[in-house]
Every structure is written in structure tokens, then in C-alpha cells.
Write a protein that holds these residues in place. Structure first.
Motif, PDB file in Angstrom:
ATOM      1  N   VAL A 751      29.477  20.563  32.512  1.00 37.48           N
ATOM      2  CA  VAL A 751      30.037  21.511  33.469  1.00 37.48           C
ATOM      3  C   VAL A 751      31.259  20.878  34.112  1.00 37.48           C
ATOM      4  N   ALA A 752      32.400  21.519  33.973  1.00 39.17           N
ATOM      5  CA  ALA A 752      33.643  21.072  34.595  1.00 39.17           C
ATOM      6  C   ALA A 752      34.148  22.164  35.525  1.00 39.17           C
ATOM      7  N   VAL A 753      35.083  21.800  36.372  1.00 38.55           N
ATOM      8  CA  VAL A 753      35.616  22.737  37.359  1.00 38.55           C
ATOM      9  C   VAL A 753      37.050  23.094  36.981  1.00 38.55           C
ATOM     10  N   LYS A 754      37.371  24.374  37.099  1.00 39.10           N
ATOM     11  CA  LYS A 754      38.723  24.840  36.811  1.00 39.10           C
ATOM     12  C   LYS A 754      39.267  25.642  37.985  1.00 39.10           C
ATOM     13  N   HIS A 755      40.579  25.757  38.021  1.00 40.31           N
ATOM     14  CA  HIS A 755      41.219  26.610  39.020  1.00 40.31           C
ATOM     15  C   HIS A 755      40.971  28.064  38.637  1.00 40.31           C
ATOM     16  N   PRO A 756      40.805  28.987  39.612  1.00 39.75           N
ATOM     17  CA  PRO A 756      40.552  30.389  39.278  1.00 39.75           C
ATOM     18  C   PRO A 756      41.607  31.013  38.359  1.00 39.75           C
ATOM     19  N   LEU A 757      42.849  30.526  38.410  1.00 43.55           N
ATOM     20  CA  LEU A 757      43.899  31.103  37.580  1.00 43.55           C
ATOM     21  C   LEU A 757      43.954  30.490  36.183  1.00 43.55           C
ATOM     22  N   GLU A 758      43.277  29.383  35.966  1.00 43.46           N
ATOM     23  CA  GLU A 758      43.267  28.768  34.642  1.00 43.46           C
ATOM     24  C   GLU A 758      42.357  29.568  33.706  1.00 43.46           C
ATOM     25  N   SER A 759      42.769  29.680  32.440  1.00 42.23           N
ATOM     26  CA  SER A 759      42.016  30.441  31.456  1.00 42.23           C
ATOM     27  C   SER A 759      41.531  29.523  30.348  1.00 42.23           C
ATOM     28  N   VAL A 760      40.305  29.783  29.880  1.00 43.02           N
ATOM     29  CA  VAL A 760      39.756  28.977  28.800  1.00 43.02           C
ATOM     30  C   VAL A 760      39.024  29.888  27.814  1.00 43.02           C
ATOM     31  N   THR A 761      39.709  30.963  27.422  1.00 40.27           N
ATOM     32  CA  THR A 761      39.167  31.911  26.460  1.00 40.27           C
ATOM     33  C   THR A 761      39.831  31.720  25.106  1.00 40.27           C
ATOM     34  N   GLU A 762      39.323  32.429  24.106  1.00 38.12           N
ATOM     35  CA  GLU A 762      39.875  32.306  22.762  1.00 38.12           C
ATOM     36  C   GLU A 762      41.338  32.737  22.709  1.00 38.12           C
ATOM     37  N   GLU A 763      41.656  33.823  23.407  1.00 41.30           N
ATOM     38  CA  GLU A 763      43.025  34.358  23.327  1.00 41.30           C
ATOM     39  C   GLU A 763      44.009  33.639  24.231  1.00 41.30           C
ATOM     40  N   CYS A 764      43.502  32.897  25.229  1.00 38.43           N
ATOM     41  CA  CYS A 764      44.404  32.215  26.162  1.00 38.43           C
ATOM     42  C   CYS A 764      43.720  30.947  26.666  1.00 38.43           C
ATOM     43  N   GLY A 765      44.125  29.814  26.131  1.00 37.67           N
ATOM     44  CA  GLY A 765      43.504  28.559  26.517  1.00 37.67           C
ATOM     45  C   GLY A 765      44.465  27.668  27.287  1.00 37.67           C
ATOM     46  N   ASN A 766      43.983  27.093  28.385  1.00 43.67           N
ATOM     47  CA  ASN A 766      44.783  26.204  29.208  1.00 43.67           C
ATOM     48  C   ASN A 766      44.785  24.803  28.595  1.00 43.67           C
ATOM     49  N   GLU A 767      45.939  24.162  28.538  1.00 39.89           N
ATOM     50  CA  GLU A 767      46.081  22.858  27.890  1.00 39.89           C
ATOM     51  C   GLU A 767      45.184  21.809  28.538  1.00 39.89           C
ATOM     52  N   ARG A 768      45.126  21.773  29.880  1.00 38.11           N
ATOM     53  CA  ARG A 768      44.299  20.776  30.567  1.00 38.11           C
ATOM     54  C   ARG A 768      42.825  20.977  30.245  1.00 38.11           C
ATOM     55  N   LEU A 769      42.380  22.214  30.252  1.00 36.78           N
ATOM     56  CA  LEU A 769      40.976  22.489  29.988  1.00 36.78           C
ATOM     57  C   LEU A 769      40.626  22.244  28.523  1.00 36.78           C
ATOM     58  N   GLN A 770      41.546  22.559  27.649  1.00 35.11           N
ATOM     59  CA  GLN A 770      41.298  22.290  26.228  1.00 35.11           C
ATOM     60  C   GLN A 770      41.148  20.785  25.983  1.00 35.11           C
ATOM     61  N   ALA A 771      41.976  19.997  26.667  1.00 32.98           N
ATOM     62  CA  ALA A 771      41.887  18.537  26.512  1.00 32.98           C
ATOM     63  C   ALA A 771      40.560  18.019  27.054  1.00 32.98           C
ATOM     64  N   LEU A 772      40.123  18.560  28.164  1.00 29.72           N
ATOM     65  CA  LEU A 772      38.851  18.128  28.746  1.00 29.72           C
ATOM     66  C   LEU A 772      37.690  18.506  27.823  1.00 29.72           C
ATOM     67  N   ARG A 773      37.726  19.718  27.298  1.00 31.68           N
ATOM     68  CA  ARG A 773      36.667  20.158  26.379  1.00 31.68           C
ATOM     69  C   ARG A 773      36.651  19.286  25.128  1.00 31.68           C
ATOM     70  N   HIS A 774      37.838  18.956  24.597  1.00 27.91           N
ATOM     71  CA  HIS A 774      37.923  18.134  23.398  1.00 27.91           C
ATOM     72  C   HIS A 774      37.315  16.744  23.655  1.00 27.91           C
ATOM     73  N   GLU A 775      37.599  16.167  24.812  1.00 28.33           N
ATOM     74  CA  GLU A 775      37.082  14.830  25.127  1.00 28.33           C
ATOM     75  C   GLU A 775      35.567  14.847  25.276  1.00 28.33           C
ATOM     76  N   VAL A 776      35.026  15.908  25.872  1.00 29.60           N
ATOM     77  CA  VAL A 776      33.577  16.007  26.028  1.00 29.60           C
ATOM     78  C   VAL A 776      32.893  16.102  24.667  1.00 29.60           C
ATOM     79  N   ARG A 777      33.450  16.909  23.784  1.00 33.19           N
ATOM     80  CA  ARG A 777      32.812  17.134  22.493  1.00 33.19           C
ATOM     81  C   ARG A 777      32.966  15.919  21.571  1.00 33.19           C
TER      82      ARG A 777
END
Length: 811
Positions: A751-777
């Protein structure tokens, strides 16, 4: 103790009729700490300092000097009359004058007896706030904190006049955010600087309305018949005697002919109205302006929905000045008036239409002269000749609007499925039908009260159904997009629109049966099984000027930002919360309002704010709006949004944000306060506001970098980890994460925390969140990642944690 009280005390409130008094004996239990004497041991504690009372009483010696209250009673120094009366805007005019004179010991009636008729205390409303000298008062008590410093100073200023140089003002604060703010900061309500007075002379829309009203007045003069019974009905409406809207095609050619033949008179009227105004007003050609407005008169008169009288229909559409009190107030009648003067009649209560839709709705109670009037129907009583006429139908034409509870979208042209009654999903935010409902509403002409009225014991009146206000406008037609030189994500629309004020009776609608008695109109049905002749909501529309601020699109894929408030799923399936973005838009609207007031040099109360769900293809589906609080608008919002002023206004918003970021405010205000977004008028939204969210949304719309605070995210996760043993914190190069292991699956979820305006969906992914998800996996910490909205995790942590539990248990 409850066994002793029995039915003499209910909910810790003493019932006087169940209580008896008995004289004290010759013994007292005197507190060893504060020396307060007690005539009985009670609960064994001192009623002043709560110190245990002595087990054995003392003999009372009967010396009066030892007991202050006994001394006052014996010497009769504490007895005085305290006769009270109510004095409000609903008090009959003649009775109000009588009560004011009795309060000042002026006895004008032949039967007045000073010893019994004089008044020592008046219970008043804001009618006594300004311009009233009630005599040499020495005490003013306010039952709640007034809305602003101006109101407070006006109210306390009633005392200490004439020969009362010393006076006492006591304010009792209620347990709400407004009162609590000023209770902690009394200097703000007493000593804040007084803003200078102002007069706005640069609003083109106001000039056009007054000009058209004067031109139509002169053009209709030749059409007025000397014999009203034989000629056409020109009405006696306060907005103008221009006949019925249905008769406009008959009068149209004569009016246009007069206008074409009298250009000098039109220019003379325009010149008089343009005197001492700014250049943008003096540059308007009065003749051309009237020609343009007449085309709009044709369109408004041809509408199938609206007031039957042309002048009022034009006023409600924003083409003529709106005189609020005569046409926008509604009466609650206690009985059918027998006289046409004075009007409104004495046996009635009046409120502005927007308030009456809630306060006078069937089932609601309204206090008047110590009684609670319960509304039970809708009527239309109109003075006619020497009597009062009751109309058969007290409602305006029915309108059908679909309203969304999520994004506040309003569609007055909604198509409803005749079989299911559903309007489908919200076209702006895709909210399902339980949030997006079509509502039929009609505007009531007046209300009636039940014959029986119960005593008002000071408790809150029952059944005041709340109303909701939403905006509706055609962005492409009536509020076009304003051209801006700046290349960012912010779009601006400005123009006119409608605010829909609707009371749906908590979604159940109001059920009415036609009344055949002398009242006519409709009676409200209390029995849900009774057959109804009418089942509708109560509502009204207000035409005004508006400014809309939004984003170019719902998603900014290049930055991975999301601006809509639709529901969606993240890449790994965790629900994408929209609550933080919704709060951001509401906060931005409040921020725009607070920045606009000093920029325009007006009071914040001149402007309204909120969010607008739009299905137009010209912008993102949600926008923040400003609207003029006056009917038809004063031109403030359109002035702010015009091409010549929008950039200057946006700079003022940036300066306002910079002031909020100053050390003192930023350190002391965690979400919102009265120094940034809150005021008396928006108390309902105080829990939603966050000035930092408004700042971040402004930055995102202006193309600036979004501010992310990993330390704050870590604090939010730590607060969860400290409360739950199945959570373990981990620091990664991309930010902090919490590993939650479900007892059901045994598999960890990050579980990570994101800003309400950041998006982490298939059609629109935020670079910071994608990097965090990649590191976790890749680090093998977890197979699934849930990004919790920082706003939701902070405000409603239990709901977010429940979602995480559900997500972790999904196989």
C-alpha cells in the motif's frame, strides 16, 4: 438517581409540571473547599466545585448575612419584572410598533397598564440589526455568533446609546465551526478593519437591463388603454406593465416601430444612464444594444416554461432588473386574508423563495410569536379588487431536471425511460442511477399553515427539508470559452446560466391532493398509501452571471494527472478514489471566491461558488464556478472571466495562495480556516475544504509541477501501521510503502500513498507511481500494489483500510 427522577426529568431536561418545591430545613451541608451551603446532600458533591460534601450537616443559624440569596430574598432586592415579546420581520407592522413603544415605556393604548404591559426584554432577529434606535439599552445578548464583523458591530451597537454610556454585549457561541472560530479569536469579530464602501459602475449587463426596461416602458405607453376592462391586460407587475408573454407577438411590431422611430429618445435615455460610468459603458451604442436585446426578448417570450407576465419573465431571464422582494418572496398563510391592505397580510410569514422552498415545505415548522406554524399545503392568494382571490393551481409549469449527487451535473433536457423512470448514468461523471436521478419540480406561489400550532419551547423546529443548488448552462452557447494566450491546462468559460434550487423531500418527493375548499390549491398528504393528485419536488430557478474554470480534458497522460471525479480501477484492480479530486474542485471554487472578493473590492457574500458537472465536449467533465449572488447577476463573474481581465484575476489568485503559504498561516492551518476558505455561508462544506488541495489543483491547471510530500505520506502509513499488527513499513527509493498481509490469503499487498490528482490507471499512469510499483514488484515485496488517496487516508482512514482488506482478500 434516575429512579428518583422518574418522569420529572426527560433526557436530562427538567419538566416543571412534574417538580414540586419544598422549604429547606435548619441544616446545611457546607463545602469545605468553596464554602457553598447546600440545603440537602444531593449526590454528595458540591454543586460548584465538585468537592465531596461532609457526611454530617451543620445547624443553620438563620443569619441572613451568611447566605447571599437569602439576604436578597429577605430584602426584596432581587425581584423585578421580566416581561418579554418577540419582534421579527414576521411580526405584524402595527403590533411591532406597539411592542417597540411598550419596550421604551411609551403607552399609547387607552387600556395600557404600565405595571403589567411594559416590556423589559425583546427577542429580535436581524430586523433590529441596522438603522433602528430602540432606546437606551444596557444589554444585548446574541444567541449565536453573527456571520461577519459588520453584523456583530451593528448588533452590539443597539446598546450603549443615549444616556446609557456603559452597556454589556454577551454572545453565546454554538458548537459549530463558525462560532468556534470566533470564540477562539474574539478580536477578529470585534476589531477587524472595516472595508471601504464601493459603487460598481462598470457592469455592461446592468446597463443593458436598465436601458431595456426604460425603452420598453416608453414604447408600451402608447399601447396602454384608458379603460383597462376593454383594452389588453398590461398587468401591474413591478418589473413593468408590458402585458402577458403570450401577447408579445401582438405588441411586437408596435414596439419595434416605436424604437425605430425614436432613436433620439433611446440615446437620451442611454446617455443619462452612462453618466459617470467607465469607458466600457460609455462606448456602448444604446440603439444597437436595444436592437440586440429585442431579439432575446423574442426568444424568452416564446418559451413554453416561464412566468405568464412578460416583464417578470424577462426579469427572471436576466433581460430586465430583478426587484427581489416583491417577486421572489413567498408567504406562509395562517388564514385566508380578509383585506387586501396591508399586504403581505399580518397573519402570514414571508421568506425569500430560495429559503421558503426549505423552511415552508410541507411538514416544516416556522416559529412566530411563540408558536410553531406547520406547513401543510401550497396555495396562491392574490389581492383582487376589494377581496383576496384563491387560484385553482398555485404551481408554475412542471420542469424535469436530472441531477447528480457526485458532480452536481444538472440536465434540464434529460430523457427518462418511461418504464423504469431512470435517466441512465450521469453523462458528466458516469455515476450510476442511484446518484443520478430525474426530478420533476414546480415552483410554488405560496404556502398555507395548519390551523393548529404548537407552543415553541425553544427547541429546533421540525421537518426543515434541505434544498440543493446546482448550476446549468450551455457552455458552447451561453458561456463560451474565453481565449487565453497562456498555453496551459486551464480553460475558462463565462456567461449567463441558471441555478436550480430544488427540494426533493429527501428523495421521496412531495405528495399532494387537490383541495376543493376555500383555500383551493393543494394539501400535502401524510399518509403514504393515500392516492395523490400530484407527486413532485419543490423548486425554482435563478438566472445569474457565471465564471467556470476547468481543465482541457479529464486526463493528462503526459503528466499522469486526472481531473475528473469518475470512478475507476487502478492497474492492479484497487478502486481509484475520486473523493480527493472532488474536494480539490470544491476547494478551488472557494479559493477563487476568496481571491475574487478583494480583487473586485466587494464582499465575499456577493459571490457564490461550487462545482459544475458538464457533459459538453469543450472541457473536462467537472469545473469550479463562481456565480453572482444577485438575481440576474451584477456582472462580477463575467467581468472576472473576460479576456481583458482573466489573466489579471489568475495573478490575484496566485498572490492569494502566496499569502496562505506564509509562515504563520501555513503552520497553523492544516486544511482550512476562516483566514483562507471558510466563512459563515459555506459551513456545510467546511469538512471538505483543503487550501493545499486548491493550490495543487491550481498549479496542475497552470502547467506547474505537482507538489508531492513523501514525508507526509510516510506519516499517514505509519499511523495505520501503529494500529494494525499485520502491517509492516518499508522504505523504497521511490517512496514509503506499507506491506499488509491478509490472514485469509497469507499474501502481502503493498500500500502506497498518492496525491489525489495523480493517476495510476491503464489509460493514464503517473511516472512516479509507475516507478514505485515497478520497484515493489521487482523487489519481491508484493504482487499487488494499492495506491491510497492521501486525502481519503487522512480524512476517512477506516474506509480506505476496509478497501485494502477487501482488495487483499481477492484471489
Amino acid at each position: 438517581m434516575l429512579g428518583v427522577w422518574k418522569d420529572a426529568v426527560v433526557d436530562y431536561v427538567i419538566k416543571p409540571e412534574k417538580v414540586a418545591l419544598r422549604p429547606g430545613g435548619s441544616k446545611t451541608w457546607t463545602c469545605r473547599s468553596c464554602h457553598r451551603p447546600h440545603l440537602h446532600p444531593g449526590a454528595g458533591l458540591c454543586t460548584k466545585c465538585l468537592t465531596p460534601l461532609p457526611a454530617e450537616p451543620q445547624q443553620y443559624n438563620g443569619v441572613l448575612e451568611d447566605d447571599y440569596y437569602a439576604w436578597k430574598a429577605a430584602h426584596r432586592t432581587g425581584d423585578f419584572a421580566l416581561r418579554t415579546a418577540e419582534l421579527t420581520g414576521q411580526t405584524d407592522r402595527l403590533e411591532a410598533q406597539r411592542r417597540q413603544s411598550l419596550f421604551q415605556d411609551v403607552f399609547l393604548g387607552d387600556d395600557d397598564v404600565p405595571q403589567t404591559d411594559s416590556l423589559e426584554l425583546l427577542s429580535v432577529t436581524t430586523t433590529m440589526e441596522a438603522g433602528v434606535d430602540i432606546g437606551p439599552l444596557n444589554t444585548v445578548i446574541m444567541a449565536n455568533m453573527p456571520p461577519t464583523r459588520f453584523n456583530y458591530q451593528q448588533r452590539v451597537g443597539r446598546a450603549g446609546r443615549r444616556n446609557s454610556p456603559v452597556a454589556l454585549a454577551l454572545t453565546v457561541c454554538r458548537g459549530r465551526s463558525h462560532d468556534e472560530h470566533y470564540f477562539a479569536r474574539p478580536e477578529a469579530i470585534t476589531n477587524d478593519p472595516t472595508p471601504p464602501p464601493y459603487l460598481v459602475l462598470g457592469m455592461a449587463s446592468v446597463f443593458r437591463r436598465v436601458l431595456l426596461a426604460e425603452v420598453l416602458r416608453q414604447a408600451f405607453e402608447p399601447l396602454q388603454s384608458g379603460n383597462r376592462r376593454k383594452g389588453p391586460d398590461m398587468t401591474s407587475n413591478v418589473h413593468g406593465q408590458f402585458g402577458l408573454a403570450a401577447d408579445w407577438p401582438v405588441h411586437r411590431e408596435a414596439v419595434r416601430r416605436w424604437i425605430s422611430e425614436q432613436p433620439d429618445r433611446i440615446r437620451a435615455a442611454g446617455s443619462a444612464l452612462q453618466a459617470m460610468t467607465s469607458q466600457n459603458i460609455t462606448a456602448i451604442d444604446p440603439v444597437a444594444a436595444v436592437d440586440e436585446l429585442l431579439d432575446q426578448v423574442d426568444e424568452v417570450a416564446a418559451r413554453t416554461v416561464g412566468h405568464p407576465e412578460l416583464s417578470q419573465r424577462l426579469a427572471e431571464a436576466g433581460l430586465l432588473p430583478m426587484f427581489g422582494f416583491p417577486t421572489r418572496s413567498r408567504q406562509l398563510y395562517r388564514s385566508i386574508p380578509q383585506k387586501t391592505f396591508p399586504w403581505p397580510p399580518a397573519d402570514s410569514v414571508n421568506r425569500d423563495l430560495a429559503v421558503a422552498l426549505s423552511k415552508f415545505a410541507p411538514g416544516s415548522e416556522t416559529p412566530q410569536d411563540g408558536r410553531l406554524l406547520r406547513s401543510n399545503g401550497v396555495v396562491s392568494l392574490v389581492p383582487s379588487g376589494r377581496g383576496v382571490k384563491a387560484a385553482e393551481d398555485p404551481f408554475g409549469p412542471e420542469q424535469l431536471v436530472a441531477m447528480c449527487r457526485i458532480c452536481s451535473h444538472v440536465d434540464p433536457r434529460a430523457v427518462v425511460d418511461p418504464e423504469t423512470g431512470s435517466a441512465g448514468v450521469c453523462p458528466a461523471c458516469d455515476a450510476e442511477s442511484k446518484y443520478y436521478k430525474a426530478v420533476p419540480f414546480r415552483e410554488p406561489a405560496g404556502f398555507r399553515a395548519a390551523r393548529e400550532a404548537r407552543d415553541y419551547g425553544g427547541y429546533r423546529e421540525m421537518g426543515s427539508n434541505a434544498t440543493s443548488a446546482r448550476t446549468a448552462t450551455d457552455l458552447e452557447k451561453t458561456a463560451p470559452r474565453i481565449h487565453r494566450a497562456a498555453d496551459d491546462w486551464l480553460v475558462v468559460h463565462t456567461g449567463s446560466g441558471d441555478r436550480y434550487i430544488v427540494n426533493t423531500n429527501a428523495g421521496k418527493l412531495f405528495r399532494f391532493a387537490k383541495n376543493t375548499g376555500s383555500w383551493r390549491g393543494y394539501l400535502a398528504l401524510d399518509n403514504p398509501k393515500a392516492e395523490a393528485d400530484l407527486e413532485i419536488a419543490l423548486g425554482a430557478t435563478q438566472h445569474t452571471d457565471m465564471l467556470f474554470v476547468g481543465a482541457k480534458a479529464a486526463l493528462d497522460a503526459s503528466r499522469g494527472l486526472r481531473f475528473d471525479i469518475s470512478k475507476s480501477r487502478q492497474i492492479d484492480g484497487f478502486p481509484e478514489a475520486y473523493h480527493g479530486r472532488r474536494a480539490a474542485w470544491y476547494s478551488l471554487a472557494a479559493l477563487l471566491r476568496r481571491a475574487a472578493a478583494p480583487h473586485l473590492d466587494v464582499q465575499p457574500e456577493e459571490l457564490l461558488s461550487g462545482i459544475h458537472g458538464s457533459d459538453a465536449p469543450v472541457a473536462a467533465p467537472v469545473m469550479a464556478y463562481l456565480a453572482d449572488s444577485l438575481d440576474n447577476g451584477a456582472g462580477f463573474s463575467t467581468h472576472l472571466g473576460s479576456e481583458g481581465h482573466i489573466e489579471e484575476f489568475l495573478k490575484a489568485v496566485d498572490h492569494y495562495v502566496q499569502d496562505l503559504e506564509a509562515g504563520h498561516h501555513a503552520l497553523n492551518c492544516r486544511s482550512s480556516c476562516y483566514a483562507c476558505l471558510r466563512d459563515y455561508s459555506n459551513m456545510r462544506l467546511h469538512p471538505l475544504y483543503d487550501w493545499r488541495l486548491a493550490r495543487d489543483l491550481t498549479d496542475a491547471l497552470r502547467g506547474r509541477k505537482l507538489r508531492i510530500d513523501p514525508e507526509e505520506h510516510g506519516v499517514l502509513l505509519k499511523g495505520w501501521a501503529d494500529e494494525e499488527p499485520n502491517v509492516m513499513l518499508k522504505e523504497t527509493a521511490a517512496g514509503p510503502v506499507a506491506l499488509f498481509t491478509s490472514d485469509f490469503t497469507g499474501e502481502p499487498v503493498a500500500v502506497a500513498v498518492k496525491h489525489p490528482l495523480e493517476s495510476v490507471t491503464e489509460e493514464c499512469g503517473n511516472e512516479r507511481l509507475q516507478a514505485l510499483r515497478h520497484e515493489v514488484r521487482t523487489g519481491g515485496l508484493a504482487g499487488k500494489v494499492a495506491f491510497a488517496d492521501s486525502y481519503s487516508l487522512d480524512r476517512t482512514p477506516a474506509a480506505v483500510i476496509e478497501q485494502v482488506h477487501t482488495f487483499a482478500e481477492e484471489l
